[in-house]
Design a protein around this motif. Structure first.
Motif, PDB file in Angstrom:
ATOM      1  N   GLN A  11       0.878  -1.172   0.000  1.00 21.88           N
ATOM      2  CA  GLN A  11       0.000   0.000   0.000  1.00 21.88           C
ATOM      3  C   GLN A  11       0.911   1.217   0.000  1.00 21.88           C
ATOM      4  O   GLN A  11       1.732   1.382   0.908  1.00 21.88           O
ATOM      5  N   GLY A  12       0.803   2.052  -0.986  1.00 18.00           N
ATOM      6  CA  GLY A  12       1.608   3.257  -1.013  1.00 18.00           C
ATOM      7  C   GLY A  12       1.155   4.240   0.061  1.00 18.00           C
ATOM      8  O   GLY A  12      -0.050   4.507   0.187  1.00 18.00           O
ATOM      9  N   LEU A  13       2.083   4.759   0.834  1.00 16.60           N
ATOM     10  CA  LEU A  13       1.766   5.768   1.849  1.00 16.60           C
ATOM     11  C   LEU A  13       2.163   7.153   1.356  1.00 16.60           C
ATOM     12  O   LEU A  13       1.338   8.053   1.280  1.00 16.60           O
ATOM     13  N   ILE A  14       3.434   7.324   0.998  1.00 18.91           N
ATOM     14  CA  ILE A  14       3.858   8.469   0.193  1.00 18.91           C
ATOM     15  C   ILE A  14       4.217   7.875  -1.155  1.00 18.91           C
ATOM     16  O   ILE A  14       5.225   7.210  -1.320  1.00 18.91           O
ATOM     17  N   PHE A 102      -4.698  -2.782  -5.698  1.00 21.35           N
ATOM     18  CA  PHE A 102      -4.136  -3.401  -4.500  1.00 21.35           C
ATOM     19  C   PHE A 102      -2.675  -3.827  -4.668  1.00 21.35           C
ATOM     20  O   PHE A 102      -2.179  -4.690  -3.949  1.00 21.35           O
ATOM     21  N   GLY A 103      -1.976  -3.241  -5.607  1.00 19.28           N
ATOM     22  CA  GLY A 103      -0.531  -3.415  -5.675  1.00 19.28           C
ATOM     23  C   GLY A 103      -0.044  -4.753  -6.175  1.00 19.28           C
ATOM     24  O   GLY A 103       1.039  -5.201  -5.787  1.00 19.28           O
ATOM     25  N   SER A 104      -0.793  -5.395  -7.059  1.00 20.10           N
ATOM     26  CA  SER A 104      -0.379  -6.729  -7.521  1.00 20.10           C
ATOM     27  C   SER A 104       0.929  -6.711  -8.295  1.00 20.10           C
ATOM     28  O   SER A 104       1.691  -7.686  -8.259  1.00 20.10           O
ATOM     29  N   SER A 105       1.223  -5.617  -8.987  1.00 21.76           N
ATOM     30  CA  SER A 105       2.501  -5.570  -9.713  1.00 21.76           C
ATOM     31  C   SER A 105       3.673  -5.537  -8.741  1.00 21.76           C
ATOM     32  O   SER A 105       4.753  -6.051  -9.037  1.00 21.76           O
ATOM     33  N   SER A 106       3.479  -4.955  -7.566  1.00 26.29           N
ATOM     34  CA  SER A 106       4.570  -4.888  -6.586  1.00 26.29           C
ATOM     35  C   SER A 106       4.938  -6.273  -6.078  1.00 26.29           C
ATOM     36  O   SER A 106       6.110  -6.656  -6.088  1.00 26.29           O
ATOM     37  N   SER A 107       3.962  -7.044  -5.639  1.00 27.81           N
ATOM     38  CA  SER A 107       4.258  -8.396  -5.143  1.00 27.81           C
ATOM     39  C   SER A 107       4.678  -9.309  -6.285  1.00 27.81           C
ATOM     40  O   SER A 107       5.531 -10.181  -6.109  1.00 27.81           O
ATOM     41  N   GLY A 108       4.095  -9.090  -7.472  1.00 29.91           N
ATOM     42  CA  GLY A 108       4.440  -9.932  -8.607  1.00 29.91           C
ATOM     43  C   GLY A 108       5.898  -9.804  -9.004  1.00 29.91           C
ATOM     44  O   GLY A 108       6.606 -10.813  -9.148  1.00 29.91           O
ATOM     45  N   HIS A 185      -5.058   1.587 -15.062  1.00 27.28           N
ATOM     46  CA  HIS A 185      -3.979   1.672 -16.052  1.00 27.28           C
ATOM     47  C   HIS A 185      -2.845   2.499 -15.460  1.00 27.28           C
ATOM     48  O   HIS A 185      -2.572   3.622 -15.895  1.00 27.28           O
ATOM     49  N   THR A 186      -2.174   1.941 -14.459  1.00 24.61           N
ATOM     50  CA  THR A 186      -1.163   2.700 -13.727  1.00 24.61           C
ATOM     51  C   THR A 186      -0.024   3.157 -14.622  1.00 24.61           C
ATOM     52  O   THR A 186       0.463   4.290 -14.502  1.00 24.61           O
ATOM     53  N   THR A 275      -5.602   5.560  -1.112  1.00 25.06           N
ATOM     54  CA  THR A 275      -5.751   4.887  -2.405  1.00 25.06           C
ATOM     55  C   THR A 275      -4.449   5.000  -3.180  1.00 25.06           C
ATOM     56  O   THR A 275      -3.701   5.966  -3.023  1.00 25.06           O
ATOM     57  N   ASP A 276      -4.190   3.996  -4.001  1.00 26.29           N
ATOM     58  CA  ASP A 276      -3.135   4.091  -4.996  1.00 26.29           C
ATOM     59  C   ASP A 276      -3.824   4.475  -6.304  1.00 26.29           C
ATOM     60  O   ASP A 276      -4.867   5.109  -6.288  1.00 26.29           O
ATOM     61  N   THR A 277      -3.292   4.102  -7.435  1.00 23.08           N
ATOM     62  CA  THR A 277      -3.940   4.438  -8.703  1.00 23.08           C
ATOM     63  C   THR A 277      -4.981   3.371  -9.031  1.00 23.08           C
ATOM     64  O   THR A 277      -4.775   2.509  -9.881  1.00 23.08           O
ATOM     65  N   GLY A 278      -6.092   3.434  -8.332  1.00 17.04           N
ATOM     66  CA  GLY A 278      -7.189   2.504  -8.550  1.00 17.04           C
ATOM     67  C   GLY A 278      -8.389   2.954  -7.746  1.00 17.04           C
ATOM     68  O   GLY A 278      -8.301   3.858  -6.914  1.00 17.04           O
ATOM     69  N   ALA A 279      -9.533   2.300  -7.968  1.00 14.15           N
ATOM     70  CA  ALA A 279     -10.762   2.686  -7.271  1.00 14.15           C
ATOM     71  C   ALA A 279     -10.868   2.079  -5.885  1.00 14.15           C
ATOM     72  O   ALA A 279     -11.574   2.608  -5.021  1.00 14.15           O
ATOM     73  N   SER A 280     -10.195   0.966  -5.640  1.00 16.87           N
ATOM     74  CA  SER A 280     -10.260   0.315  -4.343  1.00 16.87           C
ATOM     75  C   SER A 280      -9.593   1.179  -3.274  1.00 16.87           C
ATOM     76  O   SER A 280      -8.758   2.036  -3.577  1.00 16.87           O
TER      77      SER A 280
END
Length: 323
Positions: A11-14, A102-108, A185-186, A275-280
């Motif tokens: 989860q991005g904070l800054i 939800f940051g799937s590219s980060s964990s991926g 589309h981040t 939020t990050d770049t998404g609706a969730s």
């Protein structure tokens, strides 16, 4: 030469926004995040001399195009560092919704980097591996080091790598994940970031935000840290919405969650949205209040998951391999 790894999304904070170098994925500025668990990506990678071409499978689907290209950037870097001249078989699975913020590219890419480095026989520290993962996604660098982590900007792998920030908030933080499925589309947003007239304003204050967040985490100041994360989410949205595409990624349900969080806070509950770049939406609270917060979000008709803080990416046992 096969290995399996697991990583938690961030989860991005800054949050970082925009890249000064798209190939190396060097961000314009520093960023801080926290990993969310037990959500995770599991990846198995193997170097196989009898393969005719690299093969990448994610959640049962073979990747082509831009998705395969981004994994290939990480694979090629590991091949170059190790001197291995073999094709790669690669399979990855997520246990949480992907492409909804939800940051799937980060964990991926974090799991990919750790698995590839291990399979190649390279001996590297987690900060060093974070620079490998960054070639797939800048946020993946922070997923490698885990928990609360800080990715510094820079022009090379020595400077632009992630480090963990120690804080007692790791034990008390609870995250109610409000699932609002709207494809994001981040990469497009990062590509046009600097064209927003709000971008320079964001750059002017981001360094102070980073310093304040680091201090709040070290002081274990929940309210200060997550109020700042909430404000940074609004700053990021202002920048994306004023870019050339006028990209608005929030949905009506997103705004409903924001309002519910503010009502809870007026009632004395320590809770903040992000939020990050998404609706969730990530709804950040403490262990003592998580049930009340989760109930309030569920009452909106929004799907929820409850997460805690996840650690660094790790190598798994052979019996956990995906093939």
């Amino acid at each position: 030469m096969k290995a399996t790894a697991k990583a938690h999304p961030i989860q991005g904070l800054i949050k970082y926004h925009g890249m000064r170098d798209e190939e190396l994925r060097l961000p314009y500025h520093d960023s801080i995040s926290v990993c969310t668990a037990p959500s995770h990506t599991t990846t198995t990678a193997a170097f196989e001399s009898d393969l005719a071409a690299d093969r990448y499978v994610v959640d049962g689907e073979e990747l082509t195009g831009r998705g395969a290209e981004r994994i290939g950037n990480v694979v090629d870097h590991v091949r170059e560092r190790s001197g291995i001249d073999a094709r790669v078989r690669f399979e990855s699975e997520n246990d949480f919704p992907t492409n909804i913020g939800f940051g799937s590219s980060s964990s991926g890419f974090a799991a990919a980097a750790v698995a590839l480095v291990e399979a190649a026989g390279l001996r590297m520290t987690l900060p060093e591996i974070s620079a490998v993962a960054r070639r797939g996604s800048s946020s993946a660098a922070r997923a490698v080091t885990g928990a609360f982590s800080h990715l510094r900007t820079g022009l090379d792998d020595v400077d632009c790598r992630s480090e963990r920030i120690e804080t007692d908030l790791e034990d008390d933080l609870r995250i109610v994940a409000a699932e609002i499925p709207a494809f994001k589309h981040t990469e497009e947003a990062h590509r046009e970031a600097a064209e927003s007239h709000m971008f320079e304003a964001r750059m002017a204050h981001i360094h102070g935000q980073i310093a304040t967040m680091r201090h709040a985490l070290r002081e274990n100041d929940f309210e200060r840290a997550f109020e700042l994360a909430e404000h940074d989410s609004l700053s990021l949205a202002a920048t994306t919405m004023t870019g050339p595409a006028g990209w608005v990624y929030w949905e009506p349900e997103t705004l409903s969650v924001f309002e519910a969080v503010r009502e809870l806070r007026e009632d004395g509950v320590p809770v903040y949205f992000s939020t990050d770049t998404g609706a969730s939406v990530y709804v950040n609270t403490t262990e003592a209040y998580v049930d009340r917060v989760e109930g309030a979000i569920a009452d909106l008709g929004v799907g929820t998951r409850v997460w805690a803080v996840g650690g660094p990416a790790t190598v798994l046992d052979e019996r956990d391999a995906l093939f």
